[in-house]
Design a protein around this motif. Sequence first.
Motif, mmCIF file in Angstrom:
data_model
loop_
_atom_site.group_PDB
_atom_site.id
_atom_site.type_symbol
_atom_site.label_atom_id
_atom_site.label_comp_id
_atom_site.label_asym_id
_atom_site.label_seq_id
_atom_site.Cartn_x
_atom_site.Cartn_y
_atom_site.Cartn_z
ATOM 1 N N LEU A 182 -29.677 -11.570 4.576
ATOM 2 C CA LEU A 182 -29.789 -10.120 4.443
ATOM 3 C C LEU A 182 -28.992 -9.369 5.499
ATOM 4 O O LEU A 182 -28.755 -8.168 5.367
ATOM 5 C CB LEU A 182 -31.264 -9.703 4.538
ATOM 6 C CG LEU A 182 -32.194 -10.229 3.441
ATOM 7 C CD1 LEU A 182 -33.643 -9.889 3.765
ATOM 8 C CD2 LEU A 182 -31.808 -9.671 2.079
ATOM 9 N N ASN A 184 -25.792 -9.612 6.553
ATOM 10 C CA ASN A 184 -24.409 -9.243 6.266
ATOM 11 C C ASN A 184 -24.367 -8.453 4.963
ATOM 12 O O ASN A 184 -24.249 -9.010 3.880
ATOM 13 C CB ASN A 184 -23.542 -10.504 6.162
ATOM 14 C CG ASN A 184 -22.061 -10.180 6.072
ATOM 15 O OD1 ASN A 184 -21.666 -9.106 5.632
ATOM 16 N ND2 ASN A 184 -21.232 -11.118 6.502
ATOM 17 N N THR A 185 -24.487 -7.142 5.064
ATOM 18 C CA THR A 185 -24.585 -6.309 3.860
ATOM 19 C C THR A 185 -23.311 -6.350 3.011
ATOM 20 O O THR A 185 -23.381 -6.300 1.787
ATOM 21 C CB THR A 185 -24.897 -4.853 4.232
ATOM 22 O OG1 THR A 185 -23.924 -4.377 5.163
ATOM 23 C CG2 THR A 185 -26.278 -4.766 4.878
ATOM 24 N N LEU A 188 -23.442 -9.447 1.071
ATOM 25 C CA LEU A 188 -24.525 -9.311 0.100
ATOM 26 C C LEU A 188 -24.034 -8.571 -1.140
ATOM 27 O O LEU A 188 -24.311 -8.973 -2.280
ATOM 28 C CB LEU A 188 -25.695 -8.561 0.737
ATOM 29 C CG LEU A 188 -27.047 -8.600 0.028
ATOM 30 C CD1 LEU A 188 -27.574 -10.025 -0.050
ATOM 31 C CD2 LEU A 188 -28.049 -7.711 0.762
ATOM 32 N N HIS A 189 -23.270 -7.495 -0.944
ATOM 33 C CA HIS A 189 -22.758 -6.707 -2.070
ATOM 34 C C HIS A 189 -21.738 -7.496 -2.891
ATOM 35 O O HIS A 189 -21.502 -7.162 -4.056
ATOM 36 C CB HIS A 189 -22.133 -5.416 -1.559
ATOM 37 C CG HIS A 189 -23.131 -4.341 -1.259
ATOM 38 N ND1 HIS A 189 -23.651 -3.509 -2.228
ATOM 39 C CD2 HIS A 189 -23.724 -3.969 -0.102
ATOM 40 C CE1 HIS A 189 -24.504 -2.668 -1.684
ATOM 41 N NE2 HIS A 189 -24.578 -2.928 -0.398
ATOM 42 N N ASP A 194 -25.634 -3.218 -6.829
ATOM 43 C CA ASP A 194 -26.193 -2.204 -5.933
ATOM 44 C C ASP A 194 -27.688 -1.978 -6.169
ATOM 45 O O ASP A 194 -28.401 -1.558 -5.257
ATOM 46 C CB ASP A 194 -25.449 -0.873 -6.115
ATOM 47 C CG ASP A 194 -24.010 -0.959 -5.640
ATOM 48 O OD1 ASP A 194 -23.682 -1.888 -4.879
ATOM 49 O OD2 ASP A 194 -23.207 -0.097 -6.046
ATOM 50 N N VAL A 199 -30.446 -5.937 -2.083
ATOM 51 C CA VAL A 199 -29.648 -4.831 -1.539
ATOM 52 C C VAL A 199 -30.536 -3.660 -1.130
ATOM 53 O O VAL A 199 -30.167 -2.857 -0.277
ATOM 54 C CB VAL A 199 -28.578 -4.395 -2.559
ATOM 55 C CG1 VAL A 199 -27.874 -3.118 -2.117
ATOM 56 C CG2 VAL A 199 -27.544 -5.519 -2.740
ATOM 57 N N GLN A 201 -32.724 -2.320 1.089
ATOM 58 C CA GLN A 201 -33.093 -2.734 2.440
ATOM 59 C C GLN A 201 -34.567 -2.529 2.747
ATOM 60 O O GLN A 201 -35.193 -3.354 3.429
ATOM 61 C CB GLN A 201 -32.234 -1.987 3.470
ATOM 62 C CG GLN A 201 -30.768 -2.345 3.399
ATOM 63 C CD GLN A 201 -29.952 -1.667 4.486
ATOM 64 O OE1 GLN A 201 -30.480 -0.971 5.343
ATOM 65 N NE2 GLN A 201 -28.648 -1.875 4.448
#
Length: 213
Positions: A182, A184-185, A188-189, A194, A199, A201
Amino acid sequence: QGWISRCIGPTCRCDSWPVDLHPKVEMAVNMMSAVMPLSGTDALRSEGRQRLLSELLEAVKRCQIRFGGRTELATEADQHVAVLCALLEAALCHGLRSRPLVKSSSTLRQVTEIVSSSLHIGRGPNQEQPVFWHYVCEHLTRHEYERYLLLKNVWTDAGRGRAWLRSALNERSLERYLHCMLGNTAHLHTFYEDWSFLVDQEKSSMLPVMAAG
């Protein structure tokens, strides 16, 4: 005293679901299969994420009541444990992209895919279906990746994901993995839409808390 019995062995069923599912397990499986809804507003998607979070919190609570303070080993033979595993998988599968936005440049993954091909280890008949293992393996060391790649009784990426989840629960390492996954956004994307649970948070931040409990 892990919640889930180790799945590396002759009785491993990570590649298949039992025929008779507990109703909440069946619900979670259906949520996992709905990777990309055909229609729906942001409000409906938000409601779905909240419902999944509520079910997860309830499942953790029931497992704590059932096994808290006991030396009994929890396995998926218990419906509370089976529900929890299915819901965790549902959260990890929710909103997975059919293909990552950018193909992974991980040297580890490239090397191990070559090894996999040379050993004739395939992804199984549903190899094109998105599975959360594809994101999980981006956060594993070479040794960890090969551990699941070479499991004798698991032949699909979906099965490897389930094996990883149960092992992480047993070895009390799920919290650490979730923080990494979680954290490294941008990454993650690449793998998740989205509107996905991970995603979000506010809601996904509860996963490591639940894993620690």
